[in-house]
Design a protein around this motif. Sequence first.
Motif, PDB file in Angstrom:
ATOM      1  N   ASP A   1     -45.237  37.293  17.146  1.00 60.40           N
ATOM      2  CA  ASP A   1     -43.770  37.291  17.265  1.00 60.40           C
ATOM      3  C   ASP A   1     -43.212  38.713  17.307  1.00 60.40           C
ATOM      4  O   ASP A   1     -42.365  39.046  18.140  1.00 60.40           O
ATOM      5  CB  ASP A   1     -43.129  36.551  16.083  1.00 60.40           C
ATOM      6  CG  ASP A   1     -43.424  35.065  16.067  1.00 60.40           C
ATOM      7  OD1 ASP A   1     -43.822  34.528  17.118  1.00 60.40           O
ATOM      8  OD2 ASP A   1     -43.266  34.442  14.996  1.00 60.40           O
TER       9      ASP A   1
ATOM     10  N   SER B   1     -42.057  42.193  25.228  1.00 58.40           N
ATOM     11  CA  SER B   1     -42.052  40.869  25.853  1.00 58.40           C
ATOM     12  C   SER B   1     -42.423  40.904  27.332  1.00 58.40           C
ATOM     13  O   SER B   1     -43.215  40.087  27.810  1.00 58.40           O
ATOM     14  CB  SER B   1     -40.685  40.204  25.667  1.00 58.40           C
ATOM     15  OG  SER B   1     -39.675  40.954  26.306  1.00 58.40           O
TER      16      SER B   1
ATOM     17  N   SER C   1     -41.342  40.766  20.374  1.00 60.82           N
ATOM     18  CA  SER C   1     -39.953  41.211  20.236  1.00 60.82           C
ATOM     19  C   SER C   1     -39.720  42.576  20.860  1.00 60.82           C
ATOM     20  O   SER C   1     -38.593  42.891  21.254  1.00 60.82           O
ATOM     21  CB  SER C   1     -39.548  41.214  18.755  1.00 60.82           C
ATOM     22  OG  SER C   1     -40.201  42.249  18.039  1.00 60.82           O
ATOM     23  N   TYR C   2     -40.757  43.400  20.970  1.00 65.56           N
ATOM     24  CA  TYR C   2     -40.606  44.722  21.586  1.00 65.56           C
ATOM     25  C   TYR C   2     -41.316  44.852  22.941  1.00 65.56           C
ATOM     26  O   TYR C   2     -40.903  45.661  23.771  1.00 65.56           O
ATOM     27  CB  TYR C   2     -41.126  45.811  20.640  1.00 65.56           C
ATOM     28  CG  TYR C   2     -40.204  46.051  19.475  1.00 65.56           C
ATOM     29  CD1 TYR C   2     -38.987  46.701  19.662  1.00 65.56           C
ATOM     30  CD2 TYR C   2     -40.519  45.590  18.207  1.00 65.56           C
ATOM     31  CE1 TYR C   2     -38.117  46.901  18.599  1.00 65.56           C
ATOM     32  CE2 TYR C   2     -39.651  45.787  17.130  1.00 65.56           C
ATOM     33  CZ  TYR C   2     -38.451  46.443  17.340  1.00 65.56           C
ATOM     34  OH  TYR C   2     -37.584  46.628  16.292  1.00 65.56           O
TER      35      TYR C   2
END
Length: 627
Positions: free
Chosen positions: A311, A318, A315-316
């Motif tokens: 996850d 993608s 988040s950084y």
Amino acid sequence: MVRVQDDLFAAVNAEWLEQAEIPADKPRISAFDELVLQNEKNLTEDLKNLSVNLPVDNAELLETIKFYNKAGNWERRNQADFTAVKAELDKVLRLTDFKDFLSALTDLVFHSQAPLPFSFGVEPDMKDAVHHALGFTGPGLILPDTTYYADEHPRKDELLDFWAKNSAEILVAFGIENAERIASDAVKFDALLVPSANTSEEWAKYAELYNPVSTDNFVNGLSTVDFEPFIENLVGTRPEKIIVFENRFYDHFNLLVNEENWQLIKAWMLTKTARKATSFLTEDLRILGSAYNRFLSNVKEPRSQEKHQLDLTESYFSQVIGIFYGKKYFGETAKEDVKRMVSAMIKVYQERLRANTWLSQATAEKAIEKLDAITPFIGFPDKLPEIYKKLKVTDGSLYEDAVKFDEILTARHYEKFAEEVDKTLWHMPAHMVNAYYSPDSNTIVFPAAILQAPFYSLEQSSSQNYGGIGAVIAHEISHAFDNNGAQFDKYGNLNKWWLEEDYSAFEKKQEEMIALFEGVETEAGPANGKLIVSENIADQGGITAALTAAKNESDVDLVSFFSQWAAIWRMKASLEFQQMLLSMDVHAPAKLRANIPPTNLEEFYEAFDIKPEDKMYRAPENRVKIW
């Protein structure tokens, strides 16, 4: 045994509904979520393999793997002394008064983790989609939306109490004194924001939120903050206008963000900063930091360390992961077949627009022009955004890397103001199980991850594929002509291209769609027809166009078509999660998405021999037809 004639959703999905279990770390399971779970397994295995065989020939993917490994280094994370977090908290703590806060505004945006009690964002200008505009909104609320703050809402008090208690525990973990008072003050400031915040219904009608205010009027009207230098510091110039998206917040700004409320604002900033940090720290803190969201949706367990690691990396990084995923899992054969289906859907829409009986010829031709101008993106992007070249993993802690990345991404966000809009950028990564229509670029995007069974497969019949991905494709096309998208022209500009009488007729059609869903009971409560009207217009347009395309195939099987339609909307969820979706999600509840659109189509009645005495029957005069 449930009959299709009485409940399509329950009949088609009976076995699945009986056997499917909601994962302990999720609030629901659905056809979408099943693909997400498989993707998580595949990507976890992929990233682990890449950690052993480093992709030295792909700089961005190499940084992704470095970050992934750091996110999974629990021995190091559990030894953290919180020095970096305390440095971020100190940036708020040393603001002794409102004057200090005002003098630090620019630094807080570009060089801190603290949120501001207002928000500026750079987005394509709705009236000039080639260029960016600076938008202004409030800071958002603690609870999911404004309806949760009603005195009669059964969960208002328990959720706010849980959030405050949970926040105080987090603050204590970082050595903050008076933690309970600070968390309580944060909740008090949140309460002040509620009357000025947009409702979910207002956010859903996004085309109506465009309220340009001249910069002169903006900076003169908001007197408690000197926005003149701040705005120029953000975007490097003085814009001619600011787009206000939350009018009540703008109108009440001076009563909310001022010296009198400073202690509440400071507490709110401090608490939010602390909560955000928990994702990057020890195992105990990341579980503590996610406790509120689990309580909100009745999720039984936190994400596993392995899933959490994925996850955080997504988040950084993608788009990096998305392109990797697309190249590995999405083949050219499937891409060409989906392209063919998109072309078929567009052709069907052209024919339906030409045959439309409630539009004038002039407006229909304009609609066809817009349709012809839609650009489809399928699978994964051709290029990676340049910003990923700047995300370099350091020798510092995971949290320090996250802070550095946030600074880089924030700077890039405001830099865009000076540039023309890049309409080729994807707003979803290729491994996301979803699809979207972008009104400001007039594009439809179908990431590789949704192009799998039950939505799409080379192994499925044409009718199954049209009942699945075909309806999804046509759904996204339909968004160009829903209550929001219809107000944008073929270039992506907010521009009324309809004849007045045609748009009035369309508004009546919208009212029919609202009435079709308004108050329909679900397990979690009654549906809100106004909130979900845009997606319902798209669902109805999607299934109608896909049905037409399916009938053009030699192997058409309408029972398979409607059954597949019902199968893609299968879902089980916690009651709390369903209630939250009812209050804020612009999509109808899954069962209603499966059951209501088919009842507007004559072919549905023919396929299953549905009679007036059956529960799925809708009298012809009550069937809603738009596109």
